[in-house]
Design a protein around this motif. Sequence first.
Motif, PDB file in Angstrom:
ATOM      1  N   CYS A 162       0.809  -1.227   0.000  1.00  0.00           N
ATOM      2  CA  CYS A 162       0.000   0.000   0.000  1.00  0.00           C
ATOM      3  C   CYS A 162       0.838   1.270   0.000  1.00  0.00           C
ATOM      4  N   LYS A 221       1.337   3.521  -3.461  1.00  0.00           N
ATOM      5  CA  LYS A 221       0.624   4.790  -3.554  1.00  0.00           C
ATOM      6  C   LYS A 221       1.601   5.961  -3.626  1.00  0.00           C
ATOM      7  N   VAL A 224      -5.758  -5.621  -9.636  1.00  0.00           N
ATOM      8  CA  VAL A 224      -5.398  -4.327  -9.058  1.00  0.00           C
ATOM      9  C   VAL A 224      -3.897  -4.072  -9.123  1.00  0.00           C
ATOM     10  N   GLU A 279      -2.254  -1.057 -11.405  1.00  0.00           N
ATOM     11  CA  GLU A 279      -1.597   0.036 -10.677  1.00  0.00           C
ATOM     12  C   GLU A 279      -0.114   0.124 -11.033  1.00  0.00           C
ATOM     13  N   LEU A 335      -9.752  -5.735 -14.085  1.00  0.00           N
ATOM     14  CA  LEU A 335     -10.490  -5.620 -12.821  1.00  0.00           C
ATOM     15  C   LEU A 335     -11.781  -6.438 -12.851  1.00  0.00           C
ATOM     16  N   GLN A 372     -12.925  -0.375  -1.623  1.00  0.00           N
ATOM     17  CA  GLN A 372     -11.627  -0.540  -2.275  1.00  0.00           C
ATOM     18  C   GLN A 372     -11.410   0.578  -3.278  1.00  0.00           C
ATOM     19  N   VAL A 394      -8.766   1.716  -6.484  1.00  0.00           N
ATOM     20  CA  VAL A 394      -7.696   1.376  -7.426  1.00  0.00           C
ATOM     21  C   VAL A 394      -7.125   2.711  -7.920  1.00  0.00           C
ATOM     22  N   THR A 448      -5.475   4.129 -10.247  1.00  0.00           N
ATOM     23  CA  THR A 448      -5.069   4.259 -11.642  1.00  0.00           C
ATOM     24  C   THR A 448      -5.490   5.635 -12.155  1.00  0.00           C
ATOM     25  N   GLU A 496      -9.139   6.899 -11.423  1.00  0.00           N
ATOM     26  CA  GLU A 496      -9.292   6.090 -10.223  1.00  0.00           C
ATOM     27  C   GLU A 496     -10.592   5.288 -10.286  1.00  0.00           C
TER      28      GLU A 496
END
Length: 480
Positions: A50, A54, A189, A193, A215, A367, A369, A371, A374
């Motif tokens: 995580c 991120k 995911v 990402e 996804l 959740q 994602v 990207t 988003e």
Amino acid sequence: MTTTPEEFDVIVLGAGPTGENVADRTVAAGLRTVIVEAELVGGECSYWACMPSKALLRPAAALADARAVAGSREAVGDGRLDAAAVLARRDSFTSHWRDDGQVKWLRDTGIELVRGHGRLAGARTVTVEAEDGGERVLTARHAVAVCTGSRPVLPAGVPGLAEARAWTNREATGAPAVPGRLAVVGGGVVGVEMATAWRALGAEVVLLVRGGGLLPRMEPFAGELVGDGLREAGVDVRFGVEVTALERADDSGPVVLTLSDGERLSVDEVLYATGRAPRTADIGLEQVGLKPGDWLEVDDSCTVLGVPGEWLYAAGDVNHRALLTHQGKYQARITGAAIAARAQGRELDTSRWGAHAASADSAGAPQVVFTQPEVAAVGLTLAAAERAGLRVKAVDHDLGAVAGASLYGDDYRGRARVVFDLDRQVLVGACLVGPAVAELLHSATVAVVGEVPIDRLWHAVPAYPTISEVWLRLLEGCRG
């Protein structure tokens, strides 16, 4: 030589976010608690998932936001991300892969730490093998909680995979430099990402997906819009293709992938993002009548089923209920409360939404994602709700048609859906796709988990002009 057992109230296997939260709750209840950890205190999320992922993705989102608005677009121009600065910021969020700060938090909280590999050795008993080969025996008066998480799975039987030294999420989030060419295998995911992040940092990226979409556990339009965003960023997205073999002649050379369509593809690194398995193969499950390597089946209080005495718990990824850090921490709060209640001789409240029931795992696990765009989702998809036998309808709205979205970014593109239970008049799911939708998700989560009736939600007025005004349009659709 006989080792003298050391007695605690609670033993926690695994010092990731889930284990830390279990221990925090049991210590707060006055129970002496020890955590056993063989790697870094803080776990996968802090160092290899995580937080670093991120940190890699946020600069790309910030740059995209700047380019989406006239005025800031001209200020940014054609500038690219400073990869060295992004990686340095990533390293700061992982504390440079040192756990001193996390260990200090344990100490300050009153949680004891034993370094080494822990294994169950019978009821309420754990043996710990230290790095120096020494062994300690720990016993628990009340409970043992398994919070060992999950590990990446590499497909079996692919020739050359081991020699290719394929990346998993750990190498993908911790790489010290940007690869020139990266192949990503998997459309979930992690795959989308990491394709987003490394493409934004300058890598040539090809995304190889066995199925027909991205996804697959979310609403179909989410994968479609994310795929469009990846292609616009320059990612080569391919569906219906598998890697049948890999070759890497030397340590510094390229990896050559043979694809199911016969093409040979040369890249510098290949990332496999093809699923997770529980870290239970070597934690002594056979000593308590369970099968090593299996997911641990639990009830809603996270008590492990099939083990007499209600002393063994499993929280987080290892129980396969919801493989998300925030859900693991939520389960940890439930687990800690259940352990404390039983230690104090109190009955558990395992009714739906009771203090000792992790009901949100099935009803409202959110959740995001990260990207471009988003994806933010909570609860059931339309298809999942129909499979569950609910009488539902989907209400969709073009996010770009909301005034706040058009102010947020020129040519804003996105879509929102809620799944409405016609019988109970509540929302059971929501999915939003577009820039900055992550910050809208908690409002959807409150509506779904709180089972707020539509007639009451109608009075929750969204501020104008914000993207959240989409709620007004979605609720209009629910009210018909």
